[in-house]
Design an enzyme around this catalytic site. Structure first.
Site, PDB file in Angstrom:
ATOM      1  CG  HIS A 152      -1.751  -1.897  -5.089  1.00  8.79           C
ATOM      2  ND1 HIS A 152      -0.689  -2.671  -4.698  1.00  8.79           N
ATOM      3  CD2 HIS A 152      -2.402  -2.600  -6.040  1.00  8.79           C
ATOM      4  CE1 HIS A 152      -0.679  -3.789  -5.416  1.00  8.79           C
ATOM      5  NE2 HIS A 152      -1.721  -3.772  -6.231  1.00  8.79           N
TER       6      HIS A 152
ATOM      7  CG  ASP B   9      -6.840   0.634 -11.485  1.00  9.20           C
ATOM      8  OD1 ASP B   9      -7.038  -0.473 -12.017  1.00  9.20           O
ATOM      9  OD2 ASP B   9      -5.705   1.164 -11.419  1.00  9.20           O
TER      10      ASP B   9
ATOM     11  CD  GLU C 224      -7.770  -4.179 -10.102  1.00  3.27           C
ATOM     12  OE1 GLU C 224      -7.266  -5.035 -10.843  1.00  3.27           O
ATOM     13  OE2 GLU C 224      -7.225  -3.078  -9.878  1.00  3.27           O
TER      14      GLU C 224
ATOM     15  NE  ARG D 152      -3.943  -2.125   2.133  1.00  2.00           N
ATOM     16  CZ  ARG D 152      -4.453  -2.896   3.094  1.00  2.00           C
ATOM     17  NH1 ARG D 152      -3.824  -3.032   4.247  1.00  2.00           N
ATOM     18  NH2 ARG D 152      -5.597  -3.520   2.895  1.00  2.00           N
TER      19      ARG D 152
END
Ligand code: NAG
Ligand code: NAG
Length: 549
Positions: free
Chosen positions: A254, A250, A286, A211
């Site tokens: 992360h 998207d 996602e 992340r």
């Protein structure tokens, strides 16, 4: 008290989990890499009349010669294995959007350049802001809503050369972290926070790296900063005000779920020209979670729905009969297979990443390249009550396998010198110019309608032969039966439907009081005889109350 209860019930319905589709419309379609002008036409001439609820569109701000170019040069000197690995990683991340993106020329205009934002201006290869607004207005006006693929985790790649090679011509300098068109500067990225030696994600078992570090070199935004959150929210609010109904977020894996929540908390309600007052944007994140990593889909449930990648991977394995799987095991499909709760799931048979043999799911994923099994997979998904469904609509590209890997998996949409080609429509209603238009295949288009007709009905009347012949109903509204065995099916089954003659919507269409396909006779006790050759072009039959003659 009753009034308050009603209000809170409405509030719940209007939360970020509700897809905001018009009542009676239950699926969306991803028109991958289409131009806004073509999407507007498709809403009016096809999606509206055929009962589609919405379209997922790419958005992007872009770069020319970006990470892709630099990366491509870098990897040309390394082993094919590493190259595959990098391109795999790139494609997992780089996928669709309406904001400005980098323009990549080496390789030539790959589809994934859209996943490298340069600014939040609405101009890309798909069209400019005026065309985007026109599309949203025209689609909304025929009851088809627009869902934007929002790339907010990162900007373009670290290694992209500075310049103005972007889809709006905006200047940017990745080396100095300078994106003046937003503006973002060095303060707005996670370079100081990332704890991996290279600054890139190196270990997926370390949630901090996943992340806080760069995904395949993509400059990672510092979403903990209120300034960065505000810039992202401003972009999403611009889209909401224009009239979009929600977002695919998207690369959600992360981003920290709390950072994302802070952004979502800043969002406007949807535009009341088309949506009830107080409606919230539909959110689907996602997150690729096939198990085995510290980051879980469930970490993101508070923010909205999550992509269930296990769905397509498992369904492909079953229909291909790999690893001893059979359709009879689909009896408890859904949570029973270890999937997330149905009301948190966004499901699909394939997406733009894994239809290229990359991303989650691997080789089992069914795509238009295997049309017979693909139609069965999509029909099963659309008939089954689990999850909110998204249909894929692709472009064809020249696949070229080297050592089992498609080295042309980067190829962008049909184009002339980089300019995306129009989606032309043939006299038989299929698409030209290498647009596959799976959503226009009779079997898929009619199952989108099937799902609308059976909406809210229970999963009923399951039957299987212990092998790959299965059937199920949806209350007293619809019934579907598959033969994926290597021998014929012939069975007399309870459909749950009222007596009458029904038109199979897989082999044909009900046109007026005529059926162009197979007819099924349901008797007064709800039973009907089905026979399906294992060599049938489509070895499955679907009937519903609106296909009754
Ligand atoms: C909602 O959409 C209408 C029609 O395009 C537009 O006139 C209006 O300004 C929009 N509302 C907001 C809050 O932007
Ligand atoms: C189903 O599969 C079994 C073997 O598992 C087979 O004997 C049978 O003929 C098949 N069809 C039906 C309708 O049971």
């Amino acid at each position: 008290m009753k009034f308050l209860l009603l209000l809170s019930a409405l509030g719940f319905c209007r939360a970020q989990y509700a897809p905001n589709t018009k009542p009676g419309r239950t699926s969306i379609v991803h028109l991958f890499e289409w131009r806004w002008a073509d999407i507007a036409l498709e809403c009016e001439r096809y999606l509206g009349p055929k009962g589609f609820g919405g379209v997922q569109v790419g958005m992007a701000h872009g770069v020319h010669r970006g990470v892709g170019g630099a990366l491509e040069q870098k990897v040309s000197s390394v082993s094919a294995k590493l190259r595959n690995c990098i391109s795999y990683a790139l494609q997992r991340v780089l996928s669709l959007h309406p904001n400005e993106n980098v323009i990549i020329n080496n390789p030539s205009r790959p589809w994934w350049e859209r996943y490298q934002p340069i600014s939040y201006k609405l101009c890309t290869r798909s069209g400019n802001e005026d065309e985007f607004r026109d599309m949203v207005t025209r689609c909304n006006n025929v009851g088809v809503h627009i869902y934007v693929d929002a790339v907010i985790n990162h900007m373009c790649g670290n290694g992209v050369s500075p310049g103005t090679s972007s889809t709006c011509g905006s200047f940017f300098n990745p080396g100095s972290r300078d994106f003046p068109s937003v503006p973002f500067s060095a303060w707005d990225f996670n370079d100081g926070k990332c704890r991996s030696p290279s600054g890139d994600i190196e270990n997926y078992n370390d949630a901090y790296q996943v992340r806080d570090c760069r995904l395949v070199g993509l400059l990672d935004l510092a979403l903990e900063k209120d300034y960065v959150r505000s810039k992202v929210a401003e972009y999403l609010n611009h889209l909401i005000d224009i009239g979009v109904a929600g977002f695919r977020i998207d690369a959600s894996k992360h981003m920290w779920p709390g950072d994302m929540k802070a952004i979502l908390d800043k969002l406007h309600h949807l535009n009341t020209t088309w949506f009830p007052e107080g409606s919230k944007a539909f959110i689907y994140q996602e997150v690729i979670d096939l198990g085995g990593e510290p980051i879980k889909s469930s970490d993101y449930f508070d923010n909205g729905r999550v992509t269930e990648f296990k769905y397509g991977a498992k369904l492909g394995t079953v229909l291909r009969k790999w690893h001893g799987e059979k359709m009879a095991y689909l009896r408890n499909w859904g949570e029973g297979w270890g999937f997330m709760p149905s009301d948190r799931a966004l499901v699909f048979v394939d997406n733009h990443d894994n239809q290229r043999g990359h991303g989650a799911g691997g080789a089992s994923i069914l795509t238009f390249w295997d049309p017979r099994l693909y139609k069965m997979g999509v029909a099963f998904m659309l008939a089954h009550p689990y999850g909110f469904t998204r249909v894929m609509s692709s472009f064809r590209w020249p696949r070229y396998f080297v050592n089992g890997k498609d080295i042309n998996d980067w190829i962008g949409p049909p184009n002339t010198n980089g300019v995306i080609k129009e989606v032309t429509i043939n006299p038989d209603t299929t698409c030209g110019n290498d647009w596959v238009c799976e959503h226009r295949w009779r079997q898929i288009r009619n199952m989108v309608m099937f799902r609308n007709v059976v909406d809210g009905e229970l999963f009923t009347n399951w039957w299987d032969n212990g092998s790959n012949q299965v059937a199920f109903g949806r209350g007293n509204k619809g019934f579907i039966i598959f033969n994926n065995d290597d021998w014929p099916l012939s069975s007399y089954l309870q459909t749950g439907l009222p007596a009458g003659t029904y038109c199979d919507v897989i082999s044909g269409d009900k046109i007026g009081d005529k059926c162009t396909g197979i007819k099924i006779y349901v008797s007064a006790d709800g039973k009907a005889h089905f026979s399906i050759s294992n060599n049938a072009e489509d070895p499955f039959i679907a009937i519903h109350v609106e296909s009754k003659l």
